[in-house]
Motif scaffolding. Structure first.
Motif, PDB file in Angstrom:
ATOM      1  N   GLN A  16      65.249  47.937  35.333  1.00 15.86           N
ATOM      2  CA  GLN A  16      66.050  48.606  36.364  1.00 15.86           C
ATOM      3  C   GLN A  16      65.161  49.431  37.281  1.00 15.86           C
ATOM      4  O   GLN A  16      65.401  49.521  38.495  1.00 15.86           O
ATOM      5  N   HIS A  21      67.266  48.808  44.630  1.00 14.92           N
ATOM      6  CA  HIS A  21      68.709  48.717  44.807  1.00 14.92           C
ATOM      7  C   HIS A  21      69.136  49.171  46.186  1.00 14.92           C
ATOM      8  O   HIS A  21      70.307  49.152  46.503  1.00 14.92           O
ATOM      9  N   GLN A  33      69.178  37.934  42.377  1.00 11.45           N
ATOM     10  CA  GLN A  33      70.184  38.928  42.029  1.00 11.45           C
ATOM     11  C   GLN A  33      71.244  39.000  43.121  1.00 11.45           C
ATOM     12  O   GLN A  33      70.954  38.869  44.308  1.00 11.45           O
ATOM     13  N   GLU A  37      73.991  44.046  43.446  1.00 13.48           N
ATOM     14  CA  GLU A  37      73.058  44.614  42.475  1.00 13.48           C
ATOM     15  C   GLU A  37      71.788  45.090  43.173  1.00 13.48           C
ATOM     16  O   GLU A  37      71.229  46.135  42.836  1.00 13.48           O
ATOM     17  N   ARG A  40      72.350  48.432  44.689  1.00 14.18           N
ATOM     18  CA  ARG A  40      72.800  49.539  43.845  1.00 14.18           C
ATOM     19  C   ARG A  40      71.913  50.754  44.084  1.00 14.18           C
ATOM     20  O   ARG A  40      70.685  50.667  43.989  1.00 14.18           O
ATOM     21  N   ARG A 224      81.928  46.188  45.972  1.00 18.99           N
ATOM     22  CA  ARG A 224      81.366  44.954  45.424  1.00 18.99           C
ATOM     23  C   ARG A 224      81.956  43.730  46.127  1.00 18.99           C
ATOM     24  O   ARG A 224      81.255  42.789  46.466  1.00 18.99           O
TER      25      ARG A 224
END
Length: 467
Positions: A16, A21, A33, A37, A40, A224
């Protein structure tokens, strides 16, 4: 098992930290990805929306600034940042992070999380943030499993839910957590988010104002959903060597998508509440609108049918006894016809219930009697009202002196008393001066007068409760 899980957790955390992100990041995330995501947020200031929680001086902002990690419930619609906030808290306070999905996990995963957290506590002395997505999907006993570890400080519990935690989260767990209500994103939030998305996905593309409006409307408050639509539009435009994403391209490339309707979430209860209150408020147009919103959104029409039966009994009652019959008939018609033909029967019933006279007198009376009975003593049934199926019971006086109403004038035993001794004068039901209850009120007044006449003549049970 424990070491493997702990290793996976650290590996996930490391991964992560390597993934960008945010559009402001100098590194480019792997295109494999999803855009949502890759975008983020990596820090609190990157979060779009939720300013009532994250603005200057607001509770979550203060918790981050003062380094006060604490157990919490994040309650809000899908795509509002619940998972992001949980991950940001772990990153801000440099705490281990374990994510559990209540949909895919059970007792086994909870035990593994406990093992990993205990290992962390022994080696570092730090608590572990345990994030439970869709916590309302866990049973009460599964939720109970977190309690001792929250109380001991082993876990900092963060639960995410789309449903009202008052009903879906154990009261003990709820009392140990702060509840933060997240809101659907507003159009201005999406206008901030779009440039970031374009910069990451396709920097050379331009979205027309009409295209932006369509995407925002399609998102229905869900970040999203918005980013998934932007990503798809970018792919189509790139494949076709286009530089502009306009209304025509969106309508061609995006699948037909229904407005958000979470069949088990808070939005569901908002819509059914609006429907019920529109019927109660005698507004057939609003009632039809909310009914249609639910059906078009994917609600099972039989749920609406069951709600109509409740409306007929709760809000109309004896003011129009036909309302219950019509609601039940509409249910039967839908069961026979199905969709879409049967939906018209539901619409007929919704309009009828909306324009019917309203009375909640039965609900008020029932609740009043229930409250009285719960507080009152268990009063014995008077002997003359008891059944006497055996000789012994008859010998003991059961049913003696009972007046059979059908043998009395107008099938009414004037002066008879049917409540237990000591509460003969209690009255709970008060008809409303609307619809059929006008006639009911007139009938009750007539019967009351007959009782008074009987008692004045010394006739009736009220004069002698000893028999």
């Amino acid at each position: 098992m424990t070491e493997d899980l702990f290793g996976n957790i650290l590996e996930e955390k490391s991964l992560q930290n390597q993934v960008a992100h945010s559009a402001s990041s100098s590194r480019v995330a792997p295109k494999m990805q999803p855009l949502a995501e890759r975008l983020r947020p990596q820090k609190l200031d990157d979060v779009v929306g939720q300013q009532h929680l994250l603005g200057p001086g607001q509770p979550l902002r203060v918790a981050f600034e003062e380094a006060r990690p604490h157990s919490m419930i994040l309650w809000g619609p899908p795509g509002t940042g619940k998972t992001t906030l949980a991950r940001l808290m772990a990153k801000a306070f440099d705490l281990p992070f374990i994510a559990i999905s209540a949909v895919l996990s059970g007792v086994k995963e909870i035990r593994e999380a406990v093992d990993a957290a205990e290992l962390t506590m022994k080696s570092t002395g730090r608590s572990t943030i345990v994030f439970v997505d869709e916590v309302h999907r866990f049973s009460k006993s599964q939720q109970d499993a977190f309690l001792p570890h929250v109380e001991s400080g082993l876990f900092i519990f963060i639960g995410a839910t789309t449903e009202n935690p008052s009903f879906e989260v154990n009261s003990a767990l709820l009392s140990r957590s702060s509840v933060y209500v997240l809101e659907s994103l507003k159009p201005e939030d999406f206008k901030l988010l779009l440039p970031r998305a374009i910069a990451v996905e396709a920097p050379d593309l331009v979205f027309t104002k009409e295209a932006q409006d369509i995407l925002i409307n399609l998102a229905d408050g869900d970040a999203r959903r918005f980013l998934n639509a932007v990503e798809l539009a970018c792919h189509v435009a790139t494949d076709e060597n286009l530089k502009v994403v306009d209304e025509d391209l969106l309508r061609k490339s995006l699948p037909s998508t229904l407005r958000r309707f979470d069949k088990g979430g808070e939005n569901f209860y908002d819509l059914i509440s609006a429907l019920h209150k529109s019927v109660r408020g005698s507004d057939p147009d609003a009632a039809l609108y909310w009914m249609t919103r639910m059906i078009v959104g994917g609600c099972d029409p039989l749920y609406i049918c069951r709600r109509m039966i409740r409306m007929a009994t709760e809000d109309i009652g004896l003011a129009d006894p036909r309302a219950l019959e019509i609601a039940i008939n509409a249910t039967s018609a839908f069961e026979r016809l199905g969709s879409p033909e049967g939906e018209l029967a539901i619409a007929n019933a919704i309009v009828y219930l909306s324009v019917a006279p309203k009375s909640n007198s039965i609900e008020v009376a029932y609740n009043a009697v229930k409250s009285f009975v719960k507080k009152d003593q268990s009063r014995p049934v008077p002997l003359y009202l008891r059944n006497a199926p055996t000789k012994l019971m008859s010998k003991l006086g059961y049913s003696h002196g009972y007046r059979y109403a059908h043998d009395e004038p107008d099938a009414f035993a004037a002066g008879e008393v049917y409540l237990p001794e000591g509460i003969e004068n209690m009255r709970w039901y008060s008809p409303r001066p609307r619809g059929m209850e006008i006639k009911i009120a007139e009938k009750l007044e007539k019967l009351k007068a007959l009782n008074m006449q009987a008692w004045e003549k010394g006739v009736g049970r009220k004069n002698d409760r000893k028999h």
